[in-house]
Scaffold this active site. Structure first.
Site, PDB file in Angstrom:
ATOM      1  N   ARG A  38     -13.299   0.727  -4.046  1.00 50.14           N
ATOM      2  CA  ARG A  38     -12.609   0.878  -2.807  1.00 50.14           C
ATOM      3  C   ARG A  38     -12.023   2.282  -2.645  1.00 50.14           C
ATOM      4  O   ARG A  38     -11.860   2.629  -1.661  1.00 50.14           O
ATOM      5  CB  ARG A  38     -11.826  -0.538  -2.476  1.00 50.14           C
TER       6      ARG A  38
ATOM      7  N   CYS B 231       0.685  -1.339   0.035  1.00 53.46           N
ATOM      8  CA  CYS B 231       0.108   0.036   0.016  1.00 53.46           C
ATOM      9  C   CYS B 231       0.878   1.238  -0.021  1.00 53.46           C
ATOM     10  O   CYS B 231       1.918   1.268   0.780  1.00 53.46           O
ATOM     11  CB  CYS B 231      -0.909  -0.113   1.292  1.00 53.46           C
TER      12      CYS B 231
END
Length: 521
Positions: free
Chosen positions: A435, A333
């Protein structure tokens, strides 16, 4: 002056406070800033019990309890039906990703729910007129050749026999109806029999299948010997209290199309839904929680992701049954780097759980879990479970094929915010754009990367390694359960120590020319 050794413990009261820091002193950003798991240690306690006595039972949501605190992440390179099945068998739960069509995701859920049933309520049934050749073809497609035979070929019809592989193995006439070769002298269980009694009857009969019939002899369900063997191999399996089926979770987004997706998932037998968003404090998620609770009041909802108590309060008030904590802490991430938004995971976990636990809302620490020590620290900071992506990536149960590079056996692992994941499917079926609120973007901004990880083998060995390691970790702290861990952290009995950079270096492997790091046998 030399003190009397026999009274050493009594002299401890002369110190103004216990050794180390309380959790509140540790998570004091004015002193230490935001903390990750590597920034602190837990001080050891008294060991007066074996590690096997440590219970890892914990809450996933308000109404779902697991035998181990392990949850696999809803990523398209981590959790599909194979991972979800084995996570449930090993006492945890898998959350199936939604970077696919709703039909594909529902079918994955259905496969998990059917994989291990105490009572198989919808077995494949055939009629007496079906031929031996047709049964052989069914076996090639389904992977098994044992079928109950009823008068009408359906569940609910009068049971007249069972056809097994032994009945047809050496039968050369494929045109023969199964009524000529099936076993007619059957051992059956009566409707209402308990699973324990049914398994005992199956064991004593030495048969492969135990049909369950009603008072009129109509087939209502089936117990399988292979399921009995699975029960023996996986005593901690996560199962529904009512159906005895494996527990299964799935993720959805917060757009209108996800409401139709959830309908299909619930029909497939879903136990818990995860609202999958990088930032859970949105009106879209709040509205989705309220809609779910109105339409499916018994369905457990895990909301998130959040990193502050202000975010958590909104979701708790909307009706969330659990929270997912983490923003930008995963190994793949880059949200914190690109968006300048997020929070160090240790600080985030404590900040949210300290608030949410007041309302009886369990929390899942999601991201930044790289080893057993990180799991222990997440639980000590108040989490009930840990969600793992990178730690499980590369195992045999993850989606995708292995490939070789530089002599290493690898598997692909990517963030759901990576460009690859965002372009995987069309917009309506894409979990990644939903998302990260990027459905309408012409230029996609990545919040994750794509990479590869080394083969870790099967989770049937890796998860037990995590389980046993966590038991030993809690034993070192002097704690027998996760509940006791939280209680003793809150009352200040369990102490912590902040780690400087040199302390972290000291705590790792150092001073060697070379070494091999084997995690388990």
């Amino acid at each position: 002056m030399v003190f009397e050794t026999s009274k050493a413990t009594s002299y401890l009261k002369d110190y103004p406070k216990k050794d180390g820091l309380s959790v509140k002193e540790l998570i004091d950003s004015t002193n230490f800033g935001g903390l990750t798991y590597n920034d602190f240690l837990i001080l050891p306690g008294l060991i007066n019990f074996p590690s096997s006595a440590v219970s890892l039972e914990t809450k996933l949501t308000k109404k779902i309890t697991l035998k181990s605190p392990f949850v696999s992440s809803p990523m398209d390179t981590v959790t599909e039906e194979n991972m979800a099945i084995h996570m449930a068998l090993l006492g945890g739960i898998g959350i199936i990703h939604h970077n696919c069509t709703s039909e594909e995701q529902a079918e994955m859920v259905r496969k998990v729910k059917k994989y291990e049933n105490g009572f198989i309520n919808d077995p494949v049934v055939i009629s007496p007129e079906v031929t031996v050749g047709e049964v052989k073809k069914m076996g090639e497609v389904l992977g098994f050749t044992s079928f109950p035979v009823t008068e009408n070929g359906k569940v609910g019809g009068k049971l007249v026999g069972i056809i097994t592989s032994r009945d047809i193995q050496f039968h050369e006439d494929n045109k023969s109806p199964v009524s000529e070769v099936m076993t007619k002298d059957l051992v059956v269980g009566k409707k209402g029999i308990s699973l324990t009694d049914g398994n005992e009857l199956l064991r004593s009969s030495k048969k492969g299948k135990l049909p369950i019939v009603d008072a009129e002899g109509n087939l209502v369900s089936l117990i399988s010997r292979t399921d009995l063997q699975k029960n023996q191999d996986y005593p901690n399996a996560s199962k529904s209290f009512h159906s005895k089926q494996l527990l299964c979770g799935a993720a959805i987004g917060t757009i209108d199309a996800d409401r139709e997706r959830l309908d299909k998932l619930v029909e497939a037998g879903l136990d818990v839904v995860v609202l999958d968003s990088s930032n859970g404090s949105s009106v879209f998620q709040l509205n989705m929680i309220k809609w779910i609770k109105e339409k499916y009041p018994e369905l457990q909802v895990i909301a998130g992701n959040v990193v502050t108590r202000e975010q958590a309060a909104l979701l708790i008030e909307a009706g969330a049954d659990a929270l997912r904590i983490g923003m930008g802490s995963g190994s793949i991430c880059i949200t914190q780097e690109v968006m300048a938004c997020g929070r160090p995971q240790g600080t985030a976990v404590y900040g949210v759980t300290e608030f949410a636990n007041k309302f009886g809302v369990p929390c899942i620490a999601d991201g930044g879990i790289g080893n057993i020590g990180h799991i222990t620290k997440a639980l000590a900071l108040g989490a009930s479970c840990v969600m793992m992506g990178g730690l499980l990536a590369g195992t045999a149960e993850t989606p995708g094929d292995y490939f070789y590079r530089d002599g290493k056996r690898l598997k692909t692992y990517r963030g759901m915010g990576s460009i690859d994941a965002m372009q995987q499917t069309n917009t309506n079926a894409n979990a990644s754009t939903s998302r990260y609120f990027s459905e309408a973007d012409k230029v996609l901004v990545a919040q994750g990367v794509s990479g590869s990880v080394v083969d870790k083998g099967s989770i049937t060995k890796f998860v037990p390694y995590l389980y046993n390691g966590l038991q030993h970790s809690l034993q070192d702290i002097g704690i027998k359960s996760i509940d006791e861990l939280r209680e003793n952290v809150d009352n200040g009995e369990i102490r912590f120590e902040f780690r400087t950079a040199s302390a972290q270096f000291e705590g790792g492997v150092h001073g060697l020319h070379s070494y091999e790091k084997r995690l388990h046998n």
